[in-house]
Design a protein around this motif. Structure first.
Motif, mmCIF file in Angstrom:
data_model
loop_
_atom_site.group_PDB
_atom_site.id
_atom_site.type_symbol
_atom_site.label_atom_id
_atom_site.label_comp_id
_atom_site.label_asym_id
_atom_site.label_seq_id
_atom_site.Cartn_x
_atom_site.Cartn_y
_atom_site.Cartn_z
ATOM 1 N N ILE A 55 0.837 -1.204 0.000
ATOM 2 C CA ILE A 55 0.000 0.000 0.000
ATOM 3 C C ILE A 55 0.874 1.258 0.000
ATOM 4 N N ILE A 56 1.889 1.276 0.859
ATOM 5 C CA ILE A 56 2.784 2.432 0.936
ATOM 6 C C ILE A 56 3.579 2.584 -0.364
ATOM 7 N N GLY A 57 4.032 1.467 -0.937
ATOM 8 C CA GLY A 57 4.795 1.516 -2.188
ATOM 9 C C GLY A 57 3.987 2.095 -3.331
ATOM 10 N N ILE A 58 2.758 1.638 -3.480
ATOM 11 C CA ILE A 58 1.901 2.187 -4.531
ATOM 12 C C ILE A 58 1.609 3.651 -4.245
ATOM 13 N N GLY A 59 1.399 3.990 -2.983
ATOM 14 C CA GLY A 59 1.151 5.380 -2.624
ATOM 15 C C GLY A 59 2.318 6.288 -2.959
ATOM 16 N N VAL A 60 3.532 5.856 -2.657
ATOM 17 C CA VAL A 60 4.725 6.659 -2.946
ATOM 18 C C VAL A 60 4.918 6.789 -4.460
ATOM 19 N N ALA A 61 4.743 5.689 -5.190
ATOM 20 C CA ALA A 61 4.891 5.748 -6.652
ATOM 21 C C ALA A 61 3.871 6.710 -7.265
#
Length: 140
Positions: A55-61
């Motif tokens: 979730i955090i990875g997609i959010g940062v991307a």
């Protein structure tokens, strides 16, 4: 090179859209079908850490993508509107699942996933709206 970037942008959008649809379908399924404490809910991944990092990875991307939008002003505004609509719908859906399952959640990890997803979607929606209006202001 320009066409390659446009295709890559829309493939990224499709990837994020599919991930959000799967996330929402899992939580909708948990809301509709898992109503007894002895039934096992569906999970996004096998562990809370993996789901949170995803979730955090997609959010940062998505945050970085929205920060550095490329193209003409009209194209930037349309992308900001599309991405903003996607994240606004996801924030509403995640918030809805969180509120509806408040009394039913026996797994705190699921509640934390929904809360994290809602917060990140709200931040990305705010960023998309500000990017939309920033492109609109520079257009005049």
């Amino acid at each position: 090179m320009r066409w390659f970037m446009m295709i890559a942008e829309w493939l990224f959008f499709l990837y994020v859209l599919i991930c959000l649809l799967i996330f929402n379908m899992i939580h909708l399924g948990n809301l509709l079908y898992v109503d007894m404490p002895n039934e096992k809910p569906m999970t996004v991944t096998s562990s809370f850490a993996q789901t949170s990092l995803f979730i955090i990875g997609i959010g940062v991307a998505c945050f970085l993508y929205m920060r550095y939008l490329r193209g003409s002003k009209v194209y930037k505004r349309s992308k900001a509107a599309i991405w903003g609509s996607l994240f606004a719908c996801h924030a509403l859906a995640s918030g809805f699942y969180l509120l509806m399952r408040h009394e039913l959640i026996w797994n705190q990890q699921e509640a934390m996933e929904l809360l994290l997803s809602t917060l990140i979607s709200c931040i990305l929606t705010i960023q998309a709206v500000s990017k939309y209006y920033m492109c609109k202001m520079t257009d005049n």
